[in-house]
Scaffold this active site. Structure first.
Site, PDB file in Angstrom:
ATOM      1  N   ALA A  53       0.919  -1.451   0.108  1.00  0.00           N
ATOM      2  CA  ALA A  53      -0.066   0.193  -0.112  1.00  0.00           C
ATOM      3  C   ALA A  53       0.839   1.075   0.038  1.00  0.00           C
ATOM      4  O   ALA A  53       0.450   1.848   0.762  1.00  0.00           O
ATOM      5  CB  ALA A  53      -0.576  -0.510   1.274  1.00  0.00           C
ATOM      6  N   ARG A  94     -52.000  32.315  26.896  1.00  0.00           N
ATOM      7  CA  ARG A  94     -52.426  33.498  25.511  1.00  0.00           C
ATOM      8  C   ARG A  94     -53.112  35.003  25.921  1.00  0.00           C
ATOM      9  O   ARG A  94     -54.149  35.156  26.193  1.00  0.00           O
ATOM     10  CB  ARG A  94     -53.603  32.403  25.219  1.00  0.00           C
ATOM     11  CG  ARG A  94     -53.774  32.689  23.261  1.00  0.00           C
ATOM     12  CD  ARG A  94     -54.606  32.221  22.961  1.00  0.00           C
ATOM     13  NE  ARG A  94     -54.580  30.174  22.630  1.00  0.00           N
ATOM     14  CZ  ARG A  94     -55.486  29.711  22.553  1.00  0.00           C
ATOM     15  NH1 ARG A  94     -56.914  30.086  22.465  1.00  0.00           N
ATOM     16  NH2 ARG A  94     -54.940  28.819  22.359  1.00  0.00           N
ATOM     17  N   SER A 141     -51.603  23.559  19.128  1.00  0.00           N
ATOM     18  CA  SER A 141     -50.716  23.617  17.639  1.00  0.00           C
ATOM     19  C   SER A 141     -49.866  24.851  18.584  1.00  0.00           C
ATOM     20  O   SER A 141     -50.370  25.661  19.425  1.00  0.00           O
ATOM     21  CB  SER A 141     -51.404  24.196  17.165  1.00  0.00           C
ATOM     22  OG  SER A 141     -51.769  22.846  16.510  1.00  0.00           O
ATOM     23  N   ARG A 147      -3.001   9.088 -10.546  1.00  0.00           N
ATOM     24  CA  ARG A 147      -4.545   9.271 -10.814  1.00  0.00           C
ATOM     25  C   ARG A 147      -5.236   9.149 -10.127  1.00  0.00           C
ATOM     26  O   ARG A 147      -6.578   9.688 -10.771  1.00  0.00           O
ATOM     27  CB  ARG A 147      -4.478   8.045 -12.497  1.00  0.00           C
ATOM     28  CG  ARG A 147      -3.482   7.895 -13.194  1.00  0.00           C
ATOM     29  CD  ARG A 147      -3.543   7.377 -14.312  1.00  0.00           C
ATOM     30  NE  ARG A 147      -3.129   5.635 -13.761  1.00  0.00           N
ATOM     31  CZ  ARG A 147      -3.163   4.472 -13.729  1.00  0.00           C
ATOM     32  NH1 ARG A 147      -3.998   4.601 -14.906  1.00  0.00           N
ATOM     33  NH2 ARG A 147      -3.021   3.567 -13.659  1.00  0.00           N
ATOM     34  N   ASN A 187      -1.868 -11.478 -14.355  1.00  0.00           N
ATOM     35  CA  ASN A 187      -0.889 -10.843 -13.312  1.00  0.00           C
ATOM     36  C   ASN A 187      -2.018 -10.130 -12.255  1.00  0.00           C
ATOM     37  O   ASN A 187      -1.875  -9.226 -13.028  1.00  0.00           O
ATOM     38  CB  ASN A 187       0.334 -11.088 -13.219  1.00  0.00           C
ATOM     39  CG  ASN A 187       1.151 -11.243 -11.935  1.00  0.00           C
ATOM     40  OD1 ASN A 187       0.315 -11.622 -10.770  1.00  0.00           O
ATOM     41  ND2 ASN A 187       1.913  -9.826 -11.738  1.00  0.00           N
ATOM     42  N   LYS A 200     -34.638  15.067  18.820  1.00  0.00           N
ATOM     43  CA  LYS A 200     -33.436  15.127  19.224  1.00  0.00           C
ATOM     44  C   LYS A 200     -33.041  14.170  20.383  1.00  0.00           C
ATOM     45  O   LYS A 200     -34.364  14.496  21.512  1.00  0.00           O
ATOM     46  CB  LYS A 200     -32.453  16.051  18.653  1.00  0.00           C
ATOM     47  CG  LYS A 200     -31.274  16.043  19.154  1.00  0.00           C
ATOM     48  CD  LYS A 200     -30.004  16.963  19.566  1.00  0.00           C
ATOM     49  CE  LYS A 200     -30.876  16.851  21.181  1.00  0.00           C
ATOM     50  NZ  LYS A 200     -29.988  18.871  22.112  1.00  0.00           N
TER      51      LYS A 200
END
Ligand code: UD1
Ligand code: CA
Length: 452
Positions: free
Chosen positions: A7, A435, A400, A13, A164, A346
């Site tokens: 290696a 609210r 909501s 290339r 080979n 998550k």
């Protein structure tokens, strides 16, 4: 046996700063595929010859069972094996592999090593276009007499189609002697490992050839084009294995597994899904088109709809996920949980039968059973410096467009009115709402444009 993995080559290339053997194939470095094949033979020694980009290769790949030999400068494949000699044991056989030939199969290597007990064994393959490879030259009795490199070959030799692979096995006792007999008197002025064939013939050692299962097995990676080609081969092999196990694939050519996938019975995978790391799909799981799953377990009977992204998460049985759901690390869903479009979870533990069907962010949270999380719900888990936990107990209904400013707990059976910004704990079995009161002003008139 000893195994030497070459290696040290540069891989010009590839046009890349990353050393060639570290480029990924099916999610794993090229050389790691070779090391895994080597390990499957349980050799006494595995020695990697490294050189170009050496430190990166060594630090990325190192493991306690690997030995390393630095080749600097790189004077050819024979010279490379020579650098490994001091690391090798006196095991009877030495096998030479290439770090850039990733799909080599253990069964083929077994056959090669078997053939090398009293011979020099060469793995060869017939190629329609043998250009660039060393050619196997045989005599009138069909015995191999030498290997000639493309650059040194005559026109007649270049017509030979048996090439080979570079992978050879040979008696360790002969190795040192043959390597010291190499010369670099050739077109590339390199010490060719292939020249040991001529030395073996001269010493009366038989030469045996073993052929590969298919040419894909011995194809090397020298360019990005070849890397892409081998990626398709590797993916197709994975797809075929899954089909054989009974997985239904909408299109085996549009599946990418960059790690390990394990599937139960009657799993279906639609087109263009990517699986990374370790993924487990239990019985009867359905994965819709264009899903990405990384290090995930999906429980039996769960359905993932199109474009879901699941990373480091566990989905329990009978879940209904997506389309466009995102489950991030630390998310664990129990049975029958629904997570719909544009919902991000998550580090959230969600108990059975709870639902978050549209547009929500739930992070660092513990959610009980049968909870309904309304559209637009956000856990405000981060104050810019620290993260805090939200706890939502069983049977809660979150209206909501609610913000839960953590740390905060919503008691069992509580209801939060739509639009609530929750900054204190909500008591159980109670409606909590924050609210501004709605007013209607009668007789109010819209402003008019002033007359000039
Ligand atoms: C080599 C073979 C050729 C064979 C071909 C198959 C020789 C002389 N030729 O040619 O017969 O058909 O492989 O792909 O062996 N390497 C080193 N150090 C070096 C040179 C190479 O470690 O000094 C490593 C490379 O990283 C690579 C392998 O050896 O993993 C092959 O080297 P490469 O230069 O690609 O050999 P080829 O010319 O292709
Ligand atoms: Ca090569």
């Amino acid at each position: 046996m000893n195994i030497v993995i070459l290696a040290a080559g540069q891989g010009k290339r590839m046009h890349s700063n990353l050393p060639k053997v570290l480029h990924p194939l099916a999610g794993k470095a090229l050389v790691s595929h070779v090391i895994d094949a080597a390990r499957s033979l349980a050799p006494r020694t595995i020695c990697l010859v490294y050189g170009h980009g050496g430190d990166a290769v060594r630090t990325t790949i190192d493991a306690p069972d690997l030995r390393w030999a630095l080749q600097e400068p790189q004077l050819g494949t024979g010279h490379a094996v020579q650098q490994a000699m001091p690391q090798l044991s006196n095991a009877p056989t030495t096998l030479v592999l290439y770090g850039d030939v990733p799909l080599i199969q253990p069964a083929t290597l077994q056959a090669l090593v078997h053939a090398a007990r009293d011979a020099l064994a060469i793995l060869t393959v017939e190629l329609a276009d043998p250009g660039g490879y060393g050619r196997i030259v045989r005599d009138a009795t069909n015995q191999v007499v030498r290997i000639v490199e493309q650059k040194d070959a005559s026109a007649e030799e270049r017509a030979i189609r048996e090439v080979n692979s570079g992978i050879v096995a040979l008696p360790t006792a002969r190795l040192a002697e043959w390597l010291s007999g190499l010369s670099n008197d050739n077109a590339q002025q390199e010490y060719y490992l292939t020249d040991i064939v001529g030395l073996a013939v001269a010493a009366g050692v038989p030469i045996r050839t073993v052929s590969a299962q298919g040419q894909w097995e011995v194809l090397g990676v020298n360019s990005k084009a070849q890397l892409a080609e081998l990626e398709r081969v590797a993916q197709r092999r994975t797809a075929d294995r899954l089909l054989e196990q009974g997985v239904r694939l909408a299109d085996p050519a549009r599946l990418d597994v960059r790690g390990e996938i394990s599937c139960g019975r009657d799993v279906f995978i639609d087109v263009n899904c990517v699986f990374e790391g370790r993924v487990v799909l239990e019985e009867a799981v359905e994965v819709g088109p264009c899903c990405v799953l990384r290090n995930a377990t999906i429980g039996a009977g769960s359905r993932l709809a199109a474009f879901s992204h699941i990373d480091g998460a566990v989905v329990g049985p009978d879940g209904v996920i997506g389309p466009f759901a995102r489950l991030r690390p630390g998310t664990e869903l129990a049975a029958g949980v629904h997570v719909g479009n544009f919902v991000e979870l998550k580090n959230a533990k969600v108990a059975a039968q709870s639902k978050a069907n549209h547009l929500a962010y739930v992070g660092d949270a513990i959610i009980g059973s049968r909870v309904n999380i309304g559209a637009g719900t956000i856990t405000c888990n981060y104050d810019g410096a620290n993260k805090f936990r939200t706890i939502i107990e069983d049977d809660v209904f979150i209206g909501s467009d609610t913000q839960l400013v953590a740390p905060v707990t919503v008691g069992r059976g509580a209801t939060l009115g739509a639009g609530t910004t929750l900054t204190k704990n909500a008591p159980p079995d109670t409606l909590t709402i924050s609210r501004a009161r709605q007013v209607s002003i009668s007789g109010w008139k819209r402003p008019q444009k002033a007359n000039k």
